[in-house]
Scaffold this motif. Sequence first.
Motif, PDB file in Angstrom:
ATOM      1  N   ASP A  82       0.832  -1.201   0.000  1.00 14.76           N
ATOM      2  CA  ASP A  82       0.000   0.000   0.000  1.00 14.76           C
ATOM      3  C   ASP A  82       0.870   1.255   0.000  1.00 14.76           C
ATOM      4  N   VAL A  83       0.232   2.409   0.048  1.00 19.91           N
ATOM      5  CA  VAL A  83       0.957   3.673  -0.089  1.00 19.91           C
ATOM      6  C   VAL A  83       1.955   3.886   1.043  1.00 19.91           C
ATOM      7  N   ARG A  86       4.992   1.624   0.537  1.00 16.45           N
ATOM      8  CA  ARG A  86       5.808   2.145  -0.564  1.00 16.45           C
ATOM      9  C   ARG A  86       6.562   3.396  -0.132  1.00 16.45           C
ATOM     10  N   ALA A  87       5.876   4.272   0.614  1.00 17.61           N
ATOM     11  CA  ALA A  87       6.515   5.502   1.082  1.00 17.61           C
ATOM     12  C   ALA A  87       7.704   5.200   1.984  1.00 17.61           C
ATOM     13  N   LEU A  90      10.642   4.117  -0.119  1.00 22.10           N
ATOM     14  CA  LEU A  90      11.230   5.234  -0.857  1.00 22.10           C
ATOM     15  C   LEU A  90      11.998   6.177   0.068  1.00 22.10           C
ATOM     16  N   LEU A 104       8.635  12.877  -3.345  1.00 23.05           N
ATOM     17  CA  LEU A 104       8.072  11.654  -2.778  1.00 23.05           C
ATOM     18  C   LEU A 104       6.594  11.546  -3.101  1.00 23.05           C
ATOM     19  N   ARG A 107       6.025  10.635  -6.732  1.00 19.50           N
ATOM     20  CA  ARG A 107       6.305   9.219  -7.015  1.00 19.50           C
ATOM     21  C   ARG A 107       5.134   8.338  -6.600  1.00 19.50           C
ATOM     22  N   LEU A 108       4.451   8.740  -5.541  1.00 19.68           N
ATOM     23  CA  LEU A 108       3.355   7.927  -5.010  1.00 19.68           C
ATOM     24  C   LEU A 108       2.002   8.296  -5.611  1.00 19.68           C
ATOM     25  N   TYR A 110       0.130  11.074  -4.858  1.00 19.18           N
ATOM     26  CA  TYR A 110      -0.761  11.695  -3.876  1.00 19.18           C
ATOM     27  C   TYR A 110      -0.313  13.129  -3.618  1.00 19.18           C
ATOM     28  N   LEU A 115      -0.508  12.620   1.803  1.00 16.78           N
ATOM     29  CA  LEU A 115       0.582  11.717   2.166  1.00 16.78           C
ATOM     30  C   LEU A 115       0.980  11.935   3.619  1.00 16.78           C
ATOM     31  N   GLY A 411       9.716   0.951  -4.524  1.00 22.85           N
ATOM     32  CA  GLY A 411       8.613   1.772  -4.039  1.00 22.85           C
ATOM     33  C   GLY A 411       7.505   1.969  -5.052  1.00 22.85           C
ATOM     34  N   ASP A 413       4.230   0.939  -7.544  1.00 18.34           N
ATOM     35  CA  ASP A 413       2.980   0.218  -7.342  1.00 18.34           C
ATOM     36  C   ASP A 413       3.108  -1.165  -7.978  1.00 18.34           C
TER      37      ASP A 413
END
Length: 491
Positions: A82-83, A86-87, A90, A104, A107-108, A110, A115, A411, A413
Motif C-alpha cells: 500500500d501507499v 511504498r513511502a 522510498l 516523494l 512518485r506515489l 498523492y 501523504l 517503491g 505500485d
Amino acid sequence: MDFERCYRAVDSRDQRFDGWFYTGVTSTGIYCRPSCPATTPKRQNVRFFPSAAAAQGAGLRACRRCRPDAAPGSPQWDVRADVVGRAMRLIADGVVDRDGIPGLAARLGYTERHLHRMLRAEMGAGPLALARAQRAQTARVLIETTGLGMAEIAFAAGFGSVRQFNDTVREVYAIAPSELRAARGRHQAPVGAGTITLRLAYRPPLHARALLDFLSVRALPGVEEVRDGTYRRGLRLPHGAGEVALTPADGHVAATLRLADLRDLAPAVARCRRLLDLDADPVAIDATLAADPALAPAVAAEPGIRVPRAVDGFELAVRAIVGQQVSVTSARTTLTRLLAARDRVDHEVGGSDGDRTPGQPHDQRGLRGFPSAEEVLGVPDEGFGMPVGRRETVRALARAVADGELDLASGGDREETVQRLLALPGIGPWTAGYLAMRAFGDPDVLLPTDLAVRRGAAALGLPDTAKTLDAYAERWRPWRSYATIRLWRAA
C-alpha cells in the motif's frame, strides 16, 4: 500496538519485535528496542511508538545501549504494497533527501497533504520527520566509522546545514557530534576515504548459506562474486558508483561499503538490506510453512530461509528475460556476453573506468554496477548473444525504463508495474511473477509453471503439475515466495 502484547514482548526482551515498534520510557526520556537488555520499565512509564521518528517527535532520545535506530526494519513496511509501505521504502532509499517531499508525493501519486496525513496516522510522524530520523542514523554511522569532518558528514547525511545537523544529533542522541565520535573512537576501524564499515541487523534465524548459494550460481563476472563466505558486488547509486562486501555473521551482516559519494550511504544500506531480505520475520514465515507436513522437515533442517532480492529492479528484469526457458548457467553466459559488449562500447567512447570508485585498486575495478537502461540500448545487435525476439524484449524494457514509462524501483505500485510489464512483448506471467517476488518484494508469489519449482515439489512428494500445485499452495499464504525458494532448493 496493543499495550499488553507490546509490554509482554518488552518484558521477555523478544528480538523478533525489534523494528516492529519502539518502547518509550517517560521517566528517563529514552526510547529503546523491545529487546533492550535494560531493566523492564514500569507500566505507568511506558509508551509504544510505531517508528523511531514518532518517539523522537515525543521528545525522547535514542538509547545508547540498544541503539534502536539501528534495529532491523519492520517486516510489515518491507512487504506491504500500500501507499504507506511504498513511502517507507522510498524514504529509506533517500528519495526525500534527493527530491524533497514534493518528489516523494509525486512518485506515489498523492498530494503532499494527504501523504502527510496517511503517514502520521500509521507511523506517528510525517515524511520529513521520518527522513530526519534516517539522516540522524546516517550521521551517527559516519561520525563513528569515518574520519570525515563534521561539516562533510552533515551534508553527506542529507542535512541542509551544519546547525541543523548539530541540533538533530543532540536531540536524538542527547550528545554533541564530537562527543559521539570520542565515545566510539577506540572502536573505529582503519579504513580508506569513502569506505564505511557497519553492521546490518536482522531477526534470527538467517540461513546464510542458502543466500550465498543462490547468489553464487548466478553471479556475473565483473558485477558480483562470492568468495570465502563474502558476497561482493558493484552498485549503481543515485549520486555515483559504489561497491559493497557483505559477510553474514552471528546476529548481523558485516558490510563494508566503498562509495564515490557519501550521500549514497542510506540508499546503499537500504538496497543491501533488501538484497538479503534482512527485514523479514523468519519465525512467522517458518511457522506457517512448517504447518504443512510436506515442508516441515525442510523448515526444521534449514530455518530462516530468505528470498534473495535485488539492488536494482532493471537489472533483475533483464536477468529474468534472459533466463526465460533456459538454464541458470546458460543465462549467466549470455549476460556475461552482454556485459562484455557494454564494456567494449564504454572503451570506444573513453568511459571504461567510469564506474570505478576513486581510490579503488586497479585490479578490483571489475566490480561495476549492472548496465543502465541507456547503456543497454547502446549495445549493438551482436552484443546481445540471444534470439532476436528476446533481444527486442530487453530493448523494449530498456526503452520503457529510460523514458520513465516503467518504474522498477521497490517503491513502485506492484500491481500497476506488473500490468505494464505484461503489456511488453515477450514478457509473460512467469517473468512478471519472478520480478514481483525478487524485485518488488511481494512475499506471496508462487511460480507453478517453473520447471525447478515443480521438480522440487515432486522431490517433497507434493503435487507437481502447475494447476494442482497452485491449488495446494493456498495453505502457504501469505508466504508463497518463501515456499518457492524452498522448492528450488529441494530441486
